[in-house]
Design a protein around this motif. Structure first.
Motif, PDB file in Angstrom:
ATOM      1  N   GLY A   1       0.823  -1.152  -0.115  1.00 46.90           N
ATOM      2  CA  GLY A   1       0.030  -0.226   0.180  1.00 46.90           C
ATOM      3  C   GLY A   1       0.840   1.207   0.089  1.00 46.90           C
ATOM      4  O   GLY A   1       2.197   1.201  -0.039  1.00 46.90           O
ATOM      5  N   MET A   2       0.094   2.341  -0.255  1.00 44.58           N
ATOM      6  CA  MET A   2       1.006   3.683  -0.135  1.00 44.58           C
ATOM      7  C   MET A   2       0.029   4.518   0.741  1.00 44.58           C
ATOM      8  O   MET A   2      -1.079   4.672   0.488  1.00 44.58           O
ATOM      9  N   GLU A   3       0.870   5.477   1.401  1.00 44.44           N
ATOM     10  CA  GLU A   3      -0.137   6.663   2.105  1.00 44.44           C
ATOM     11  C   GLU A   3      -0.226   7.943   1.170  1.00 44.44           C
ATOM     12  O   GLU A   3       0.540   8.405   0.927  1.00 44.44           O
ATOM     13  N   VAL A   4      -1.828   7.810   0.918  1.00 42.44           N
ATOM     14  CA  VAL A   4      -2.246   8.824  -0.109  1.00 42.44           C
ATOM     15  C   VAL A   4      -2.532   9.883   0.758  1.00 42.44           C
ATOM     16  O   VAL A   4      -2.307  11.187   0.048  1.00 42.44           O
TER      17      VAL A   4
ATOM     18  N   PRO B   1      -4.666   2.249  -0.953  1.00 43.04           N
ATOM     19  CA  PRO B   1      -4.690   3.289  -0.507  1.00 43.04           C
ATOM     20  C   PRO B   1      -4.570   3.599   1.008  1.00 43.04           C
ATOM     21  O   PRO B   1      -5.533   2.951   1.696  1.00 43.04           O
ATOM     22  N   SER B   2      -3.727   4.293   1.640  1.00 45.42           N
ATOM     23  CA  SER B   2      -3.962   4.472   3.293  1.00 45.42           C
ATOM     24  C   SER B   2      -3.702   5.951   3.525  1.00 45.42           C
ATOM     25  O   SER B   2      -3.803   6.728   2.600  1.00 45.42           O
ATOM     26  N   GLY B   3      -4.078   6.157   4.704  1.00 49.72           N
ATOM     27  CA  GLY B   3      -3.877   7.648   5.228  1.00 49.72           C
ATOM     28  C   GLY B   3      -3.963   7.914   6.704  1.00 49.72           C
ATOM     29  O   GLY B   3      -4.396   7.025   7.551  1.00 49.72           O
ATOM     30  N   GLY B   4      -3.315   8.866   7.133  1.00 53.69           N
ATOM     31  CA  GLY B   4      -3.313   9.206   8.634  1.00 53.69           C
ATOM     32  C   GLY B   4      -2.559  10.832   8.860  1.00 53.69           C
ATOM     33  O   GLY B   4      -2.083  11.227   7.879  1.00 53.69           O
TER      34      GLY B   4
END
Length: 290
Positions: free
Chosen positions: A229-232, A257-260
């Motif tokens: 995955g990748m932090e979008v 997709p990831s996020g934070g």
């Protein structure tokens, strides 16, 4: 910047459930305890959070105990952020859903933490040589119970002693890459970190690609390292110029997709509290349910 983010990156309607899969606590270089993170997440209406301290996973148990004791409907992912090096660039790898008892993994995290201590001692010595009187013991005291020392602890010590106005000012003058007191840490490669996470049964995510500040290098990494995955969605996208479509990049490479928020709670660094950088739960459900 916040208006641009709210309008173009994430739907911030009141009935949208939120998630945050990138959070730091006092077990690394964050300001808030695991319990304070849980309390903030509840107040912000979070559906899921992940604690991703640098090179240690020890905050999870305390957060999980509080969630269980209060019977909260809050999902908690076990996470970690591993610092790696690729062609002289800092590349951070986020891991989720790994086996927390895997001894090879735990030994690698311990190795990273020991290296962090040595690096911190060297940077304190450099800070002293530049005329700023602090000691390694003062940095340890500012870090409190942190299991992983880092540059923010040095910066907070300098601010506490009145030598700089803000943590960011310290990074800009002394501790940022290429600055006079910066010292490069010996690190594993991104592929070594990703392979290690995979051997524990976990998934590996490229953290905040915007911070790499080189889209061609990001493409090179995604082509050569088996990320899942990748932090979008990350605060670094707010400062990008021009703005990159990281979601499309993730789709092009078949990445989840990831996020934070990358929350540290440091004054002068956005965000200061959970919920100020909203990420839709549905947008990162692929990571949560992986």
């Amino acid at each position: 910047l916040s208006l641009w983010y709210n309008q173009t990156v994430v739907n911030t309607e009141e009935d949208t459930m939120l998630a945050d899969l990138h959070i730091h606590t006092t077990f690394s270089d964050g300001v808030y305890t695991p319990e304070q993170i849980v309390t903030q997440a509840q107040a912000a209406g979070m559906g899921c959070i992940a604690i991703t301290d640098h090179d240690n996973i020890q905050a999870y148990d305390r957060a999980e105990r509080l969630i269980h004791s209060r019977h909260l409907g809050l999902k908690l992912l076990r996470g970690v952020e591993m610092d790696t090096d690729y062609k002289g660039k800092d590349v951070h790898v986020l891991g989720y859903h790994f086996d927390p008892t895997n001894q090879e993994f735990l030994q690698a995290l311990r190795w990273n933490r020991v290296n962090r201590i040595g690096r911190t001692e060297k940077m304190v010595a450099k800070v002293n040589s530049l005329g700023y009187p602090i000691t390694f013991q003062e940095v340890r005291e500012v870090a409190g119970g942190a299991k992983s020392l880092g540059r923010p602890h040095i910066a907070r010590t300098l601010v506490k002693k009145g030598l700089f106005p803000t943590v960011q000012a310290v990074f800009d003058a002394l501790l940022g890459a290429g600055k006079p007191a910066y010292y490069r840490q010996v690190k594993m490669s991104p592929k070594e970190a990703v392979d290690l996470i995979h051997r524990t049964g976990g998934i590996a995510v490229l953290a905040h690609p915007a911070e790499i500040e080189d889209p061609s290098l990001v493409e090179e990494l995604l082509d050569s390292v088996p990320f899942d995955g990748m932090e979008v969605w990350h605060p670094s996208v707010l400062k990008e110029e021009p703005h990159h479509d990281w979601l499309q990049v993730a789709k092009n490479h078949h990445l989840i997709p990831s996020g934070g928020s990358d929350l540290h709670g440091t004054k002068g660094r956005f965000p200061l509290h959970l919920g100020e950088f909203p990420v839709n739960y549905e947008d990162v459900a692929g990571i949560i349910n992986a």
